[in-house]
Design a protein around this motif. Structure first.
Motif, PDB file in Angstrom:
ATOM      1  N   ARG A 239       0.828  -1.216   0.000  1.00 43.16           N
ATOM      2  CA  ARG A 239       0.000   0.000   0.000  1.00 43.16           C
ATOM      3  C   ARG A 239       0.853   1.253   0.000  1.00 43.16           C
ATOM      4  NH1 ARG A 239      -1.448   4.348  -0.012  1.00 43.16           N
ATOM      5  NH2 ARG A 239      -3.105   5.389   1.146  1.00 43.16           N
ATOM      6  N   GLY A 244       0.005   3.446  -3.483  1.00 45.43           N
ATOM      7  CA  GLY A 244      -0.453   4.822  -3.357  1.00 45.43           C
ATOM      8  C   GLY A 244       0.154   5.739  -4.389  1.00 45.43           C
ATOM      9  N   GLN A 248      -3.369   6.050  -6.757  1.00 44.13           N
ATOM     10  CA  GLN A 248      -4.200   6.946  -5.937  1.00 44.13           C
ATOM     11  C   GLN A 248      -3.685   8.387  -5.940  1.00 44.13           C
ATOM     12  OE1 GLN A 248      -3.796   6.455  -1.758  1.00 44.13           O
ATOM     13  NE2 GLN A 248      -5.669   7.565  -1.244  1.00 44.13           N
ATOM     14  N   ARG A 249      -2.440   8.589  -5.564  1.00 44.45           N
ATOM     15  CA  ARG A 249      -1.916   9.954  -5.477  1.00 44.45           C
ATOM     16  C   ARG A 249      -1.776  10.634  -6.843  1.00 44.45           C
ATOM     17  NH1 ARG A 249      -3.839  10.569  -0.585  1.00 44.45           N
ATOM     18  NH2 ARG A 249      -2.738   9.361   0.993  1.00 44.45           N
ATOM     19  N   GLN A 252      -5.172  11.897  -7.631  1.00 42.30           N
ATOM     20  CA  GLN A 252      -5.489  13.048  -6.779  1.00 42.30           C
ATOM     21  C   GLN A 252      -4.660  14.267  -7.159  1.00 42.30           C
ATOM     22  OE1 GLN A 252      -4.992  11.540  -2.799  1.00 42.30           O
ATOM     23  NE2 GLN A 252      -6.999  10.552  -2.785  1.00 42.30           N
ATOM     24  N   TYR A 268     -11.247   9.278  -6.214  1.00 35.54           N
ATOM     25  CA  TYR A 268      -9.969   8.770  -6.694  1.00 35.54           C
ATOM     26  C   TYR A 268      -9.300   7.849  -5.682  1.00 35.54           C
ATOM     27  CZ  TYR A 268     -10.160  11.625 -10.913  1.00 35.54           C
ATOM     28  OH  TYR A 268     -10.502  12.156 -12.140  1.00 35.54           O
ATOM     29  N   THR A 269      -9.647   7.972  -4.416  1.00 37.50           N
ATOM     30  CA  THR A 269      -9.203   6.981  -3.434  1.00 37.50           C
ATOM     31  C   THR A 269      -9.922   5.655  -3.680  1.00 37.50           C
ATOM     32  OG1 THR A 269      -8.644   8.599  -1.721  1.00 37.50           O
ATOM     33  CG2 THR A 269      -9.184   6.383  -0.976  1.00 37.50           C
ATOM     34  N   GLY A 272      -8.219   4.362  -6.741  1.00 38.79           N
ATOM     35  CA  GLY A 272      -6.770   4.209  -6.681  1.00 38.79           C
ATOM     36  C   GLY A 272      -6.265   3.156  -5.727  1.00 38.79           C
ATOM     37  N   LEU A 273      -6.901   3.007  -4.557  1.00 44.48           N
ATOM     38  CA  LEU A 273      -6.387   2.031  -3.595  1.00 44.48           C
ATOM     39  C   LEU A 273      -6.498   0.591  -4.094  1.00 44.48           C
ATOM     40  CD1 LEU A 273      -7.329   3.396  -0.058  1.00 44.48           C
ATOM     41  CD2 LEU A 273      -5.099   3.326  -1.169  1.00 44.48           C
ATOM     42  N   ALA A 368     -12.188  -1.611  -8.865  1.00 39.80           N
ATOM     43  CA  ALA A 368     -11.775  -0.311  -9.398  1.00 39.80           C
ATOM     44  C   ALA A 368     -12.496   0.002 -10.698  1.00 39.80           C
ATOM     45  CB  ALA A 368     -10.261  -0.297  -9.606  1.00 39.80           C
TER      46      ALA A 368
END
Length: 397
Positions: A239, A244, A248-249, A252, A268-269, A272-273, A368
């Motif tokens: 993770r 991330g 995810q990032r 974002q 987006y979390t 993304g996760l 997702a």
């Protein structure tokens, strides 16, 4: 379109902190989710973004090469090494960031396409830094079909008949190459041409991402030393070390550049996760079962380095005494040979560890993609993100 507080979004995925055993138990008894084919996205648009990112990196590094050459010609191998690292890869992180921006930018005036492309290109330098430092910590020999940075500089030490220990020189040089790539990631983002307001918003995500990936590297080091045991420990490392900052990032970051609200961050979390985790698990599978002619690295490296992936954790949980003895004696043993490594692969197959990891990849990818399909995103971004989700989790390199 921009997401507002009133925009409904799909429920966020389960967090890594949940009990992993309940997620993966009995995976072999469940039917693997069938993923819908990706709609034909603007493949040309995805290729355009890749080409623009490459051009941004090339232009930036050309200037940096002149700067270092003016200091001293002996610095040129340093910038050339960063260039070689930046030339490889699939540009997934910039692609997720760019389409994250396109998905929520709406119709209002905002940042220019060219400036955003330069900004997201900076993610490649963060990635290059992480790769170099990771290879030093793992003692990896190859990266993308060429010697790992520390190995290459150790050879350069020998070729130049320099004094001292070549391996020590190579490790020191690699650490500095990784540091320089991280410094340049900041510089490229700052000089990208996005507005001051967009840059300020982006910095919040940027800082969080770089803190997480560095913390994740430490967690990986800790797990290799016996900390963070079991399947849950493996997922925690995945993770923060990779998932991330891969999906995810970057998503974002694109939302921040667009000036989207907190609902976009939540969305987006939710995408993304699970997708980032599936990406890293695919990487783990390829590290053991991949074709070296395609992956650019030996399929024995991860086993020789003793990487404590989810594959290893699940195999250890399900193995009998003989299997655990094999893991204890061969995994992470630099003196182990092809027979031992083949036996480790067979153990991962016979215990069902590989099947369970494949099941989790399929489940997380499906989650997702469902979120992407239901998300209030621009149509072109939805199609591109779905295609990227498939590409990231079904790749062979």
């Amino acid at each position: 379109m921009a997401l507002t507080h009133s925009t409904p979004i799909p429920a966020a995925p389960d967090r890594v902190a949940r009990d992993t055993r309940s997620v993966i138990a009995g995976a072999q008894q469940r039917e693997t989710p069938v993923l819908r084919p990706a709609p034909p996205p603007a493949a040309a648009e995805i290729d355009r973004v890749r080409a623009a990112v490459s051009a941004a990196l090339t232009g930036f590094l050309d200037v940096q090469r002149q700067t270092l050459a003016a200091m001293d010609e002996s610095l040129l191998p340093v910038v050339d090494e960063v260039r070689a690292l930046a030339d490889g890869g699939k540009r997934l992180r910039p692609l997720f960031a760019y389409w994250g921006w396109r998905g929520v930018r709406g119709e209002r005036p905002g940042e220019s396409d060219a400036a955003v492309l330069r900004a997201v290109a900076a993610l490649e330098f963060v990635h290059a830094s992480a790769l170099v430092h990771d290879d030093v910590m793992d003692g990896a020999l190859t990266r993308r079909g060429r010697p790992a940075t520390h190995v290459g500089f150790a050879a350069r030490h020998g070729d130049g008949a320099l004094a001292g220990d070549g391996d020590t020189f190579g490790i020191g040089a690699a650490i500095l190459v990784g540091d320089l790539a991280l410094v340049w990631s900041d510089e490229l983002l700052r000089r990208s041409g996005i507005s001051t307001a967009a840059l300020s918003r982006a910095r919040t995500v940027w800082d969080t991402m770089r803190t997480e990936v560095t913390a994740g590297q430490y967690l990986d080091l800790l797990r290799a030393a016996g900390g963070l045991p079991g399947a849950q420990g493996a997922l925690t490392v995945a993770r923060y070390k990779s998932a991330g900052y891969t999906v995810q990032r970057p998503l974002q970051l694109g939302a921040a550049i667009a000036g989207a609200g907190p609902r976009a961050v939540e969305l987006y979390t939710a995408i993304g996760l699970p997708l980032g985790e599936a990406f890293q698990l695919r990487d783990d599978v390829l590290g053991v079962f991949g074709d070296p002619t395609v992956t650019g690295k030996s399929a024995d490296d991860d086993l020789r380095e003793g990487k404590q992936t989810l594959l290893v954790a699940l195999a250890e949980e399900a193995a009998d005494d003989a299997g655990r003895q094999l893991l204890g004696e061969a995994l992470g043993n630099p003196g182990a040979g092809p027979e031992e490594f083949e036996a480790l692969r067979a153990l991962m197959e016979s215990t069902g560890a590989r099947a369970q990891v494949e099941q989790r990849i399929a489940e997380r990818t499906a989650l997702a993609r469902t979120t992407i399909a239901d998300a209030p995103l621009a149509d072109d971004a939805r199609a591109a993100l779905d295609a990227l989700a498939v590409a990231a989790t079904t790749r062979t390199a």
